[in-house]
Structure formats: structure tokens, C-alpha cells
Design a protein around this motif. Sequence first.
Motif, mmCIF file in Angstrom:
data_model
loop_
_atom_site.group_PDB
_atom_site.id
_atom_site.type_symbol
_atom_site.label_atom_id
_atom_site.label_comp_id
_atom_site.label_asym_id
_atom_site.label_seq_id
_atom_site.Cartn_x
_atom_site.Cartn_y
_atom_site.Cartn_z
ATOM 1 N N ASP A 24 0.998 -1.247 0.256
ATOM 2 C CA ASP A 24 0.040 -0.146 -0.014
ATOM 3 C C ASP A 24 0.737 1.089 0.002
ATOM 4 O OD1 ASP A 24 0.534 0.965 2.590
ATOM 5 O OD2 ASP A 24 -1.019 -0.264 3.421
ATOM 6 N N LYS A 25 0.290 2.372 -0.074
ATOM 7 C CA LYS A 25 0.915 3.693 -0.677
ATOM 8 C C LYS A 25 1.765 4.030 0.870
ATOM 9 C CE LYS A 25 -1.719 6.074 -3.886
ATOM 10 N NZ LYS A 25 -2.923 7.071 -4.104
ATOM 11 N N ASN A 26 1.422 3.703 1.980
ATOM 12 C CA ASN A 26 2.241 4.103 3.044
ATOM 13 C C ASN A 26 3.578 3.164 3.185
ATOM 14 O OD1 ASN A 26 0.322 5.690 3.938
ATOM 15 N ND2 ASN A 26 -0.608 4.452 5.395
ATOM 16 N N VAL A 27 3.431 1.936 3.092
ATOM 17 C CA VAL A 27 4.343 0.905 3.224
ATOM 18 C C VAL A 27 5.320 1.238 2.014
ATOM 19 C CG1 VAL A 27 4.819 -1.505 3.418
ATOM 20 C CG2 VAL A 27 3.094 -0.599 4.345
ATOM 21 N N ALA A 34 6.165 3.720 0.515
ATOM 22 C CA ALA A 34 6.870 5.141 0.640
ATOM 23 C C ALA A 34 7.949 4.959 1.710
ATOM 24 C CB ALA A 34 5.893 6.205 1.505
ATOM 25 N N PHE A 35 7.994 3.789 2.555
ATOM 26 C CA PHE A 35 9.132 3.592 3.517
ATOM 27 C C PHE A 35 9.714 2.403 2.868
ATOM 28 C CE2 PHE A 35 6.130 5.346 6.868
ATOM 29 C CZ PHE A 35 6.866 6.650 7.224
ATOM 30 N N GLU A 94 -4.160 1.751 -2.503
ATOM 31 C CA GLU A 94 -4.647 2.852 -1.346
ATOM 32 C C GLU A 94 -4.371 1.976 0.174
ATOM 33 O OE1 GLU A 94 -5.110 6.096 -1.192
ATOM 34 O OE2 GLU A 94 -5.088 6.021 -3.393
ATOM 35 N N ALA A 95 -3.757 2.655 1.112
ATOM 36 C CA ALA A 95 -3.984 2.415 2.382
ATOM 37 C C ALA A 95 -5.314 2.249 2.987
ATOM 38 C CB ALA A 95 -2.829 3.064 3.305
ATOM 39 N N THR A 146 3.063 -4.871 9.836
ATOM 40 C CA THR A 146 2.578 -4.534 11.083
ATOM 41 C C THR A 146 2.758 -5.613 12.051
ATOM 42 O OG1 THR A 146 0.478 -5.359 10.716
ATOM 43 C CG2 THR A 146 0.785 -3.056 9.891
ATOM 44 N N THR A 167 8.849 2.200 11.672
ATOM 45 C CA THR A 167 8.102 3.131 10.721
ATOM 46 C C THR A 167 6.591 3.095 11.241
ATOM 47 O OG1 THR A 167 7.882 1.991 8.791
ATOM 48 C CG2 THR A 167 9.892 3.439 9.211
ATOM 49 N N PRO A 224 2.971 3.626 13.008
ATOM 50 C CA PRO A 224 2.660 4.474 13.967
ATOM 51 C C PRO A 224 2.116 3.825 15.056
ATOM 52 C CG PRO A 224 1.672 4.594 11.978
ATOM 53 C CD PRO A 224 2.352 3.431 11.776
ATOM 54 N N GLU A 262 -0.861 1.941 15.956
ATOM 55 C CA GLU A 262 -0.844 0.835 15.137
ATOM 56 C C GLU A 262 -0.225 -0.197 15.857
ATOM 57 O OE1 GLU A 262 -2.859 -0.111 12.742
ATOM 58 O OE2 GLU A 262 -3.427 1.905 11.798
#
Length: 373
Positions: free
Chosen positions: A47-50, A52-53, A75-76, A135, A177, A179, A182
Motif C-alpha cells: 500500500d501507499k504508506n508501506v 513510501a518507507f 490505497e492504504a 505491522t 516506521t 505509527p 498501530e
Amino acid sequence: KIVTVKLNKHCYDIIIGSGLIAQAVSKIKHYLHQKSSHQIRLAIVTDKNVAAFHLNTLQTKLAENEIYTIPIIVEAGEQSKSFPILQNVIDKILVARLERGDSIIALGGGVIGDLAGFAASIIRRGMHFIQMPTTLLAQIDSSVGGKTGINSPYGKNLIGTFYQPQCVIADTDVLNTLPSREFRAGYAEMVKYGLINQPHFFEWLEKNWQKVFSKGPIQIEAIARSCQFKADIVTHDEHETGQRALLNLGHTFGHMLETATTYDSNRLIHGEAVAIGIILAHQFSEQLNLISPTVTQRIKAHFKTVGLPTQLQDIPGKLPDAETLMTFIAQDKKVSQNNLTFILTRALGQSFIAKNVSPNAVLTFLKQKLMKS
Ligand code: NAD
Ligand code: ZN
């Protein structure tokens, strides 16, 4: 650390540790039984968040070894567990001409694992599949056991398959990374494992939780013990005909709260709903004279210490009335006729499956709980 999941037809390893993305190439080759990297083609669903990192790190490692990858970024969030997104993922894999012997990697949380795993299970009647959970929840729970799927307007996870991966690579570095909210939510599921039938694990968590929340050997140990616990349950009951239902401790009330707060901007995330659900399941057990309030108080104290919600009053916004909440429970798939199946408890860390809980008793209980808020 390696935990092996032993199933009737298939055995696979969960590898847990630091720096595993960097070593992913050798692991992937090993588990796909490929000698030369030239033949390996991989779709990486993330997904987009993962992305990015962590996507770049993984892709670079693979590219250095001439492994051809196709990134598929969605999308996340839970909304990606849907037919339109599934179709999109499948189309991209087919357009890239990935074949049955090629593989799909799920790089992400439970949403990505469920979505990519489902896609892998139905494309060409089953493609190779590797989980790289990012996660805490995915590392200790959703990547273990082979349930895949998407949501339906009629309920969560109603469309899916049982499909086991070739291996699971859980790199604890990626948790840096994640949050903290989570992380805590995933931790609630870890506590759940202790409360199901391992009081010693619960006590160990009470003492060591700070180390579990930070990088290091204790964190890895906690994740490995959790995977081992879930793997053992799954080994004995792959398709949830018996004891696997114990994993639903806190989830009947938890899903009810998730449904009730779906449209709130301050929505509870799954693990938070489960934390409150676990406390409610214990309070309900108190009412049935199964346990003393001290048991519940101890768990509640621990959840509070780590910053998890423990009661309906902790939920922002207004909840619907008890009757409406009951309809959310009735929608859950664990209902048959007029009896509800609940996971209740006889003592700290001694849960059991109660198959004939009366909906009226639950309704009365919920009314009391709502009155106090
Ligand atoms: P998730 O996949 O939505 O991830 C939570 C959030 O964290 C997302 O916004 C994601 O983009 C972000 N994220 C993920 N990894 C990150 C990282 N390393 N750094 C920064 N951000 C990161 O949610 P989840 O809690 O992992 O999983 C929940 C899903 O898992 C639900 O859909 C649930 O139904 C499913 N689930 C499945 C099983 C199973 O057995 N298959 C078991 C439990 C839960
Ligand atoms: Zn859960």
C-alpha cells in the motif's frame, strides 16, 4: 528465529528477525526453490504508506540480483479489501504475464496480506505466495494461518479462501516506521494469546512490555512466541472446526464496536476494538459468575498502562443503543439460530468456547454497560 507451521498438506516457515528485507533475496530463492534468479518474477503488492518507507529497499535488493519485480500499489486502509481493488491487482498480474510458477509478495499489513493472498489463491488456480508482514498485527496474527479474503457490504472477510504461503518473512526493522497507535493495536492481539490459555505469557508481557515495544531480542521473542502459539492452534484446526475459534476472544464484541464506529472519523482500529472486546468478554464472564472482578481489573490495568482503550467510555462520539449493537452481533458469522457463540473465561488465561449464550443475556449486559457511559 524460525517458527514452522505444520499442516496436513503443506509446511512452511515464518522467519522473524532484524535485517531480513536486506537478506530477502537469499530467503526468497531458498523458499521458491530457485537456483538461478533469472527465472524469478515477482509481483509485490503493497500500500501507499508501506511503499513510501520500504518498497524501494526491497526492490533495489531484488534488482541487484536480477529478479524482475512488478510493484502493485493500492490505497492504504480496509477499503482496499474489495472487489474493484482485487480485480485491479489481478489484472496487473495478468497483464504482466506472470505465470503459475511466478510469485506474489504481500508487503504490508493485514489488509495487503488478505488481499494479495486471496489474489494469489485464485489466479491460475493458485500462484506462489510470500508474506512480508509490516505491522505487528500482521506479523503475529494475519500472516499466520492462511486465511485470505476481502470484505462484502454484508460483512467483513465474508469472501475468501484458505491459502498458505511458501514462507513468511517478518522483518522487525519495518516496525520502526509503524505509527505507535498501530503497534499498540497489534499488541492487544498478543495479550489475547496469553489470555486464551497461556497465563504465563500474559505475566511475562506484564513484566516485559516495554521491551516488547522497543527494538531488540525481547521484541523478537514476543513475536516468535505469538506466531508459535497461533501456528499450534492452526496446525490442530486448519479450517476452524473447533479450537481455532478461541482466537476470537474479544472479537464478537470487538467487531460489534468496529461496525458501530465505521462511519466515525475517530474510528477505532481493530486492535483497539479487540482490547475493549476482551474486557467486555471478561466482564460478561463475571456476570455469569465464571470469574472474579480481580481478573478483569488486572487485564484492564495492563491495557491502560500500554495506552489501549478498555471501556465503552473510551470511544469518542456517541454509540448506538443496545438493540442496534445487538444487530451488529447478529450479523457476525458466529451466530446460529437463537444461540450465540462466545469465547468466555474461567480464570486468567483459561478461555473456552461457550456455544449457547442467550442473546437476551448479552442485550441486558450491553444495556448496563451503556448506562454507565
Ligand atoms: P493495515 O494493513 O491496514 O495496516 C495498518 C496501517 O499501517 C495502514 O495504514 C498501513 O498503510 C500502515 N503500515 C503498515 N505497515 C507499516 C509500516 N511498517 N510503517 C508504516 N506504516 C505502516 O492493518 P493491519 O492492522 O495490519 O491488519 C488489519 C487487517 O488484517 C484487517 O483487514 C483484518 O481483517 C485482517 N486480519 C486478517 C487475519 C487473517 O487471519 N487473515 C487475522 C487478523 C486480521
Ligand atoms: Zn483480531
